[in-house]
Design an enzyme around this catalytic site. Sequence first.
Site, PDB file in Angstrom:
ATOM      1  CB  THR A 293     -28.731  -9.854  21.899  1.00 37.85           C
ATOM      2  OG1 THR A 293     -28.642  -9.384  20.759  1.00 37.85           O
ATOM      3  CG2 THR A 293     -29.686 -11.145  22.396  1.00 37.85           C
TER       4      THR A 293
ATOM      5  CB  VAL B 265     -10.682  12.839  13.774  1.00 30.40           C
ATOM      6  CG1 VAL B 265     -10.112  13.980  13.543  1.00 30.40           C
ATOM      7  CG2 VAL B 265     -12.196  12.227  13.839  1.00 30.40           C
TER       8      VAL B 265
ATOM      9  N   PRO C 185     -18.889   9.474  10.443  1.00 31.42           N
ATOM     10  CG  PRO C 185     -18.651   7.430  10.187  1.00 31.42           C
ATOM     11  CD  PRO C 185     -17.882   8.556  10.619  1.00 31.42           C
TER      12      PRO C 185
ATOM     13  CG  HIS D  58     -16.031   8.394  17.250  1.00 33.12           C
ATOM     14  ND1 HIS D  58     -17.438   9.731  17.997  1.00 33.12           N
ATOM     15  CD2 HIS D  58     -16.752   7.315  17.252  1.00 33.12           C
ATOM     16  CE1 HIS D  58     -18.140   9.186  17.398  1.00 33.12           C
ATOM     17  NE2 HIS D  58     -18.367   8.007  17.258  1.00 33.12           N
TER      18      HIS D  58
ATOM     19  CG  ASN E 281     -16.466  13.171  19.388  1.00 31.73           C
ATOM     20  OD1 ASN E 281     -16.959  11.837  18.519  1.00 31.73           O
ATOM     21  ND2 ASN E 281     -15.289  13.664  19.135  1.00 31.73           N
TER      22      ASN E 281
ATOM     23  CD  GLU F 115      -8.805  14.672  17.060  1.00 29.34           C
ATOM     24  OE1 GLU F 115     -10.067  13.218  17.143  1.00 29.34           O
ATOM     25  OE2 GLU F 115      -8.218  14.628  16.516  1.00 29.34           O
TER      26      GLU F 115
ATOM     27  CG  HIS G 113     -24.382   1.468  14.796  1.00 33.37           C
ATOM     28  ND1 HIS G 113     -24.992   2.336  14.637  1.00 33.37           N
ATOM     29  CD2 HIS G 113     -23.303   1.382  15.748  1.00 33.37           C
ATOM     30  CE1 HIS G 113     -23.991   4.040  14.307  1.00 33.37           C
ATOM     31  NE2 HIS G 113     -23.100   3.303  16.226  1.00 33.37           N
TER      32      HIS G 113
ATOM     33  NE  ARG H  12     -20.858   6.740  19.247  1.00 34.96           N
ATOM     34  CZ  ARG H  12     -20.491   7.976  19.934  1.00 34.96           C
ATOM     35  NH1 ARG H  12     -19.984   8.672  20.677  1.00 34.96           N
ATOM     36  NH2 ARG H  12     -21.412   9.310  18.635  1.00 34.96           N
TER      37      ARG H  12
END
Length: 324
Positions: A245, A71, A164, A67, A95, A89, A194, A63
């Site tokens: 899972t 940016v 997003p 992120h 965040n 940030e 995800h 992640r």
Amino acid sequence: MSPSRTCSWLIVLSVLLVCTTANGDRLKVGYYDKTCPDVQQIVQSVMAFRVGRDQSVAPAVLRLFFHDCFVDGCDGSVLLDETPFFESEKDATPNANSLHGFDVIDEIKSYVEHACPATVSCADILALASRDAVALLGGPSWKVQLGRKDSRVANRTGAEYGLPAPNSTLAELINLFKQYDLDARDMAALSGAHTIGTARCHHYRDRVYGYNGEGGADIDPSFAELRRQTCQSAYDAPAPFDEQTPMRFDNAYYRDLVGRRGLLTSDQALYGYGGPLDHLVKMYSTNGEAFAKDFAKAIVKMGKIPPPHGMQGEIRLSCSKINR
């Protein structure tokens, strides 16, 4: 034109090319083969140890990479602490209190600095660690293109509005990814990240409650009720994106979408509108190898998102602060 004038023009042209070449244009596999040949082994070793102790490290690091890249490109700006000159940030709304794994990148950086001082950027370390995060949970591996420089500034505003959102619509997602030359197939494959990790209730609350408190037509009723029970335990109660899972990088995420069991509004937005995207999600739901292949291809593409034109980069000695 005289030889001296021709030479002058060539020098000017060369300078312009160096100044305008972005991170993504000069990346290559094996960038550190001569200057830091053990860097990939160091990153993999630390990641294997940390993920072995706590599997949640893997989705956290992955992640971070997303992120960072969304940016101002993949420049390690997400790793910077706040200074008197810019806001971090890390503290942006998407965040704050949700990004983790900074200590893992710092640990890797300390080992890399010991082996190869002032040679490997934090941005490259994050790219490598993300590849290993996926592979360590059973996902695909890929050759990471390297050669990024670290930003000397963070972009708090970009982090507030350039990522997003959990409630993004399909049109919003497509437009956002398009800004970075990522098409709908890239978007669908990258959303498969995800398949690991969790989200907190305040991110999925609107989806599972809907307007009538029972969810909407695009959510499985039993799934909505299950997640409402999770929310009742605490406002920020976490739930897995993939309840079957949750810590295995597989294609179960897409099976959930087909079953209307996507956790976030932005997840379920990928399926249910008909057309090519529905067919792609269905294909991924039954063909894990196709998803793995497309994900690896798309994340390499994402990793080439360049920083803003003219950004002056460096090799940070500490990932959380710029060099003095």
